[in-house]
Write a protein that holds these residues in place. Structure first.
Motif, PDB file in Angstrom:
ATOM      1  N   CYS A  96     127.472  93.727  43.198  1.00 45.29           N
ATOM      2  CA  CYS A  96     127.891  92.204  43.104  1.00 45.29           C
ATOM      3  C   CYS A  96     126.781  91.356  43.828  1.00 45.29           C
ATOM      4  O   CYS A  96     126.849  90.058  43.673  1.00 45.29           O
ATOM      5  N   ILE A  97     125.588  91.980  44.447  1.00 43.16           N
ATOM      6  CA  ILE A  97     124.294  91.363  44.861  1.00 43.16           C
ATOM      7  C   ILE A  97     123.380  91.408  43.787  1.00 43.16           C
ATOM      8  O   ILE A  97     122.807  90.224  43.427  1.00 43.16           O
ATOM      9  N   LEU A 192     125.903  88.641  30.725  1.00 42.73           N
ATOM     10  CA  LEU A 192     127.444  88.242  30.984  1.00 42.73           C
ATOM     11  C   LEU A 192     128.061  89.322  31.830  1.00 42.73           C
ATOM     12  O   LEU A 192     128.672  88.959  32.676  1.00 42.73           O
ATOM     13  N   ALA A 193     127.891  90.724  31.032  1.00 43.45           N
ATOM     14  CA  ALA A 193     128.516  91.675  31.535  1.00 43.45           C
ATOM     15  C   ALA A 193     127.771  91.908  33.127  1.00 43.45           C
ATOM     16  O   ALA A 193     128.495  92.432  33.986  1.00 43.45           O
ATOM     17  N   GLY A 198     129.792  90.781  39.508  1.00 47.46           N
ATOM     18  CA  GLY A 198     130.158  90.308  41.025  1.00 47.46           C
ATOM     19  C   GLY A 198     131.550  90.195  41.324  1.00 47.46           C
ATOM     20  O   GLY A 198     131.688  89.982  42.570  1.00 47.46           O
ATOM     21  N   SER A 199     132.215  90.145  40.217  1.00 53.64           N
ATOM     22  CA  SER A 199     133.979  90.261  40.662  1.00 53.64           C
ATOM     23  C   SER A 199     134.263  91.443  41.415  1.00 53.64           C
ATOM     24  O   SER A 199     135.598  91.577  41.901  1.00 53.64           O
ATOM     25  N   ALA A 232     128.539  83.418  52.019  1.00 54.60           N
ATOM     26  CA  ALA A 232     127.229  83.943  51.308  1.00 54.60           C
ATOM     27  C   ALA A 232     127.236  84.315  49.710  1.00 54.60           C
ATOM     28  O   ALA A 232     126.345  83.890  49.198  1.00 54.60           O
ATOM     29  N   LEU A 233     128.203  85.230  49.634  1.00 56.55           N
ATOM     30  CA  LEU A 233     128.582  85.505  48.121  1.00 56.55           C
ATOM     31  C   LEU A 233     128.685  84.383  47.543  1.00 56.55           C
ATOM     32  O   LEU A 233     128.105  84.220  46.207  1.00 56.55           O
ATOM     33  N   GLY A 234     129.390  83.388  47.726  1.00 64.51           N
ATOM     34  CA  GLY A 234     129.833  82.281  46.887  1.00 64.51           C
ATOM     35  C   GLY A 234     128.293  81.542  46.796  1.00 64.51           C
ATOM     36  O   GLY A 234     128.171  80.961  45.393  1.00 64.51           O
TER      37      GLY A 234
END
Length: 286
Positions: A96-97, A192-193, A198-199, A232-234
């Motif tokens: 996700c990062i 896109l994948a 990140g989800s 921070a992730l947002g």
């Protein structure tokens, strides 16, 4: 002699056979007595052995009755389920990062270390995805009791209709596909994948709730760290998405405002590295 009569045989000295036969009767009787005693002792040994065999059979039947047949269902609280879940969580923290950054800034060709670590993370998530068809789940009954579903068909159907689509989409080996496919084939789909990985942050969030447990533990400093982490992730997702969106247009540099401290010159930013562009994007999204 074959034609000799019985009387002549007696006269010729062949009459001792009867005497021997008569004298042999006590020996035969004694032999029979010994045989009977041996038969009795053999019968006693046989009974003892039979008792041992019956006892062994009972023990074996008891062991076999307590032994369960092969069942592929994994209990959600088992050690195997916990290890698969923890491995997927660590892989999700990496994905996700790193993957949204690679997708937003179109990192091609990816370096070797990126391909290796991303592939390992994808394998961990694929294993977790496949185990979802065999891992039981908890559900609350009408009386408020918590039940664990262990029926294989119900488990597979529940996972297929709930978490499987997102888990499968976020388990694709994106970096391997970027290396294997030409640059003009499937690049947008793979990006896109990669961004959808990140989800997996929601999976990390769910595992953190499971580990922390009570609301008392989740409050205070832990709650503050959680809020900061989500912020921070947002910002990270927004920066990667922003650069991806504006890079597809002809006004990439125009989307970056002039700033004397960070973006001194748009021309310099156009020739900057991805890390400098990311810092600029992160600055304005934050």
């Amino acid at each position: 002699p074959p034609m000799m009569s019985e009387s002549k045989a007696r006269e010729a000295g062949w009459g001792g056979g009867e005497q021997e036969a008569g004298g042999g009767k006590p020996e035969a009787s004694a032999a029979g007595t010994n045989a009977d005693s041996e038969w009795v002792s053999a019968e006693i040994i046989t009974k003892e052995e039979q008792e041992r065999i019956d006892k062994a059979k009972k023990i074996l039947e008891k062991a076999m009755s307590g032994r369960k047949s092969f069942n592929p269902v994994i209990r959600p609280t088992s050690r195997l389920a916990t290890r698969l879940r923890r491995a997927a969580v660590f892989a999700a923290m990496y994905s996700c990062i790193v993957e949204p950054f690679c997708a937003g800034f179109d990192v091609r060709p990816p370096p070797a270390w990126l391909v290796v670590f991303s592939t390992l993370a994808d394998l961990a998530m694929i294993a977790h995805t496949l185990s979802g068809f065999f891992t039981g789940y908890s559900w609350v009954g009408e009386d408020g009791s918590v039940n664990v579903e262990l029926h294989l068909v119900k488990i597979a159907w529940h996972y297929l209709t709930h978490s499987f689509p997102l888990d499968a989409a976020t388990s694709l080996p994106v970096q391997v596909g970027i290396v294997a496919l030409p640059a003009d084939q499937g690049s947008q789909f793979l990006r896109l994948a990669g961004f959808l990985k990140g989800s997996r942050a929601f999976q990390v969030h769910a595992e953190a709730n499971r580990i922390l447990g009570s609301a008392e533990v989740q409050g205070g400093a832990v709650g503050t760290v959680r809020v900061i982490t989500w912020m921070a992730l947002g910002c990270h997702f927004a920066a990667c998405a922003w650069f991806w969106a504006v890079r597809e247009s002809d006004e990439v540099l125009e989307s970056y405002p002039e700033d004397p401290q960070l973006c001194v010159d748009r021309g310099l930013l156009a020739n900057a590295t991805d890390s400098d562009r990311y810092l600029c994007a992160l600055y304005w999204t934050a």
